[in-house]
Design an enzyme around this catalytic site. Structure first.
Site, mmCIF file in Angstrom:
data_model
loop_
_atom_site.group_PDB
_atom_site.id
_atom_site.type_symbol
_atom_site.label_atom_id
_atom_site.label_comp_id
_atom_site.label_asym_id
_atom_site.label_seq_id
_atom_site.Cartn_x
_atom_site.Cartn_y
_atom_site.Cartn_z
ATOM 1 N N TRP A 1 0.821 -1.210 0.000
ATOM 2 C CA TRP A 1 0.000 0.000 0.000
ATOM 3 C C TRP A 1 0.852 1.256 0.000
ATOM 4 C CZ3 TRP A 1 -3.919 -1.985 -1.882
ATOM 5 C CH2 TRP A 1 -4.416 -3.210 -1.444
ATOM 6 N N ASP B 1 -1.356 6.644 6.708
ATOM 7 C CA ASP B 1 -2.419 5.735 6.297
ATOM 8 C C ASP B 1 -2.642 4.766 7.456
ATOM 9 O OD1 ASP B 1 -4.032 3.763 5.250
ATOM 10 O OD2 ASP B 1 -2.723 3.284 3.547
ATOM 11 N N LYS C 1 -11.670 -1.694 6.956
ATOM 12 C CA LYS C 1 -10.679 -2.504 7.655
ATOM 13 C C LYS C 1 -10.945 -2.621 9.152
ATOM 14 C CE LYS C 1 -7.811 -3.493 4.261
ATOM 15 N NZ LYS C 1 -7.565 -4.882 3.828
#
Length: 356
Positions: free
Chosen positions: A100, A167, A191
């Protein structure tokens, strides 16, 4: 009986949240209308999004500190682009800890020079780099707090005068941090906070307005701040369910409470991974994630037998990411301790079957 859900995302949600969200689909606020068929400009939904935004700031202890909470669309992948579009003038630094962050780097390169301050790619991202130096001439420094694929998690964050962007998609609201150290936090809801479809962005207002480029309205944080997350039609169901989840967390005792639960869950599972002769962890111990435990069989020939056993035990979502294989147990906030115990029991039963 509901399955023990270790899915990495979309995540497990609290049972009471699912019940309330389901009822809202049929009849929201006893108005004989569904949540997903009322106007997003109506007072009932405006109240929902305001409550969700306020709860986010409250749980992160960022109320009245110059931050705004937004609920946007596009997932964390959209934020890879938006952060750079809004904040990158000339040069930014990135910590590369996995897929990511690599994707975030790729997007940011469209807008300026990117310095990869440190990377763990040399060992397939099984650790968090340390003792790196952040240049002082950066527009911002970006990191990923938890890496779902590789099962690593940052246990501390760098001290820097450069704006700090993070993030936190897979561990938001899971542990206590000084969130005021961060200038911008973003997290895909699916998530650890709600269903897929919305992304939480928490931004310090003073960092905006410093880039020279013109930013399209739909990619401009200031647009959404000015319109209180309502510039365009928001994903009403995802925001409502996220609000319910944040409310659930607050009623439990907030982040201090859930952090203790998460520590219990991860300690239980990692102890078994380390004890059991059939398994081994894949992330370095000091960097193991409390959210996503990654492990593998020492003998891959036993895979079909183990897979059959855990599926028979009503366990779901244990497969590792397709890029690395093995197993991944995602232990998000709503996963109960007894589900982790169920997995540990299966691992111990498998060891007995092998007569070790």
């Amino acid at each position: 009986m509901k399955k023990h859900n270790f899915s990495a995302g979309p995540c497990i949600l609290p049972e009471e949240v699912l019940q309330k969200a389901s009822q809202a689909i049929l009849n929201f606020n006893d108005d004989d209308l569904s949540l997903i068929e009322i106007s997003h400009r109506s007072k009932p939904f405006v109240d929902v999004i305001e409550k969700a935004r306020n709860l986010a700031l409250e749980l992160l202890n960022l109320e009245n500190k110059g931050y705004t909470a937004l609920f946007l669309q596009g997932g964390a992948s959209g934020q890879f682009l938006m952060t750079a579009y809004n904040l990158l003038n000339k040069k930014a630094g990135y910590l590369n800890t996995g897929t990511w962050s690599s994707k975030a780097i790729k997007e940011a390169k469209l807008f300026g020079e990117i310095v990869e301050v440190a990377s763990s790619e040399n060992t397939n991202f099984n650790y968090i780099p340390k003792n790196y130096t952040i240049p002082t001439d950066l527009d911002y420094f970006h990191c990923t707090s938890n890496n779902t694929i590789y099962g690593t998690q940052m246990k501390s964050f760098p001290e820097t005068d450069v704006p700090l962007i993070c993030d936190m998609s897979s561990d938001i609201f899971s542990r206590q941090l000084d969130f005021s150290k961060f200038d911008l936090i973003y997290a895909g809801a699916q998530k650890n906070m709600g269903p897929a479809g919305t992304t939480l962005v928490v931004i310090k207002n003073e960092i905006l307005g410093k880039v020279e480029r013109e930013i399209p309205s739909m990619l401009n944080y200031q647009t959404f701040i000015d319109k209180e997350s309502m510039f365009n039609t928001p994903p009403v169901f995802a925001i409502y369910t996220s609000m319910l989840t944040l409310e659930w967390l607050k009623n439990l005792g907030g982040i201090p409470f859930i952090e203790k639960v998460n520590e219990q869950k991860s300690a239980l599972l990692y102890a078994e991974i380390d004890r059991n002769k059939l398994f081994e962890g894949t992330a370095q111990k000091e960097d193991r994630s409390h959210m996503n435990a990654t492990f593998k069989l020492k003998n891959e020939a036993l895979k079909n037998e183990f897979d059959t056993l855990w599926k028979q035990a009503n366990i779901n979502g244990l497969e590792g990411h397709r890029s690395i294989g093995g197993y991944r147990a995602s232990m998000y906030n709503a996963l109960p301790l007894y589900s982790v115990q169920a997995l540990v029991d299966v691992m111990q039963e498998f060891e007995r079957i092998q007569k070790l």
